[in-house]
Design an enzyme around this catalytic site. Structure first.
Site, short mmCIF file in Angstrom:
data_model
loop_
_atom_site.label_atom_id
_atom_site.label_comp_id
_atom_site.label_asym_id
_atom_site.label_seq_id
_atom_site.Cartn_x
_atom_site.Cartn_y
_atom_site.Cartn_z
CG HIS A 185 -24.46 23.90 20.94
ND1 HIS A 185 -25.29 24.02 20.55
CD2 HIS A 185 -23.14 23.73 20.13
CE1 HIS A 185 -24.41 24.33 19.03
NE2 HIS A 185 -23.33 23.90 19.11
CE1 TYR A 191 -24.84 24.09 15.27
CE2 TYR A 191 -25.64 21.59 14.25
CZ TYR A 191 -24.67 23.05 15.23
OH TYR A 191 -23.34 21.76 15.40
#
Length: 271
Positions: free
Chosen positions: A100, A42
């Protein structure tokens, strides 16, 4: 994970950058959010960490999640990447560290990166460990490697147009919490006639109906928002009770619509 974390939405920070991320986390904490979700990919861990550090809320009261990206899964890179995440967050440890995505094409063996995940937990860099975007088969493989009771959660896409029922039920049978990301389907729920009709009947918003539906399934929600009134609305959605009839109407919306489906995604389960 505390009862407050389970019963209230967390703040997702995907696509929030720099000061936007900082302000969103700051406002969320002011309003009562106590779970913040970020990730290496991110590119906002520093802003998230700054907001948490500068908040009057004690760090011990905030449940912080971050995720290891796919290019850091090998033994050569894993721990260093986690240490870099902690440096950006300005924290000694996080509360939850996730893989992730499963390694693309299996180029890093699961046994290798889950071994590293467990090792950083044992080293005190995270309290809990978990995975994200794992299929039923991958959950089973992970449990064979790590054993039962080791994975706190599987974070997966969940919204009224993607129910992921088989995977959700499989995780729950193995006492793995399910965390649903993109619960508002990137705003699509706001224009849905079924959700709008239920919302108008209850005097709430379609987004609140969607969040209440996710929560009623025993799934943790992490909607993303930058606006104070939306953040407040998302919190209030946890007090909304849907009838069986309303739940059933929402159940008809499933389209197996995947909004997070990169080229390296695993072969998804079909409900």
């Amino acid at each position: 994970m505390s009862e407050a974390t389970l019963n209230n939405p967390g703040l997702g920070t995907y696509r929030l950058k720099e000061d936007v991320a900082y302000q969103a986390v700051t406002t969320a904490l002011e309003l009562g959010y106590r779970s913040i979700d970020t990730a290496q990919m991110y590119d906002n861990e520093a802003a998230v960490g700054k907001a948490i550090a500068e908040s009057p809320i004690s760090r011990d009261e905030v449940f912080v999640t971050t995720k290891v990206w796919v290019d850091q899964l090998s033994k050569a890179h894993f721990r260093r990447s986690v240490e870099q995440s902690l440096a950006r967050l300005k924290m000694d440890s996080v509360d939850l560290l996730l893989i992730h995505w499963p390694a693309p094409e299996g180029d890093v063996p699961m046994e290798e990166y889950l071994g590293e995940l467990k090792a950083v937990q044992q080293a005190g860099l995270t309290r809990h460990i978990g995975v994200s975007n794992f299929t039923i088969a991958q959950i089973d493989e992970a449990l064979k490697i790590l054993g039962p009771g080791t994975l706190l959660t599987n974070q997966i896409e969940i919204h009224p147009y993607l129910h992921n029922r088989r995977l959700v039920e499989h995780c729950q049978r193995h006492d793995i919490l399910v965390t649903g990301y993109m619960p508002l389907a990137v705003g699509r729920v706001n224009d849905d006639p079924v959700l709008t009709a239920i919302a108008e009947n209850k005097g709430v918003s379609p987004a609140q109906v969607a969040l209440a539906w996710v929560a009623a399934r025993g799934i943790i929600t992490i909607p993303s928002s930058t606006k104070r009134h939306h953040l407040q609305s998302n919190l209030a959605a946890m007090d909304l009770e849907l009838t069986i009839s309303e739940m059933n109407r929402i159940d008809t919306l499933d389209q197996a619509l995947r909004l997070a489906n990169p080229s390296f995604a695993p072969e998804w389960d079909i409900d």
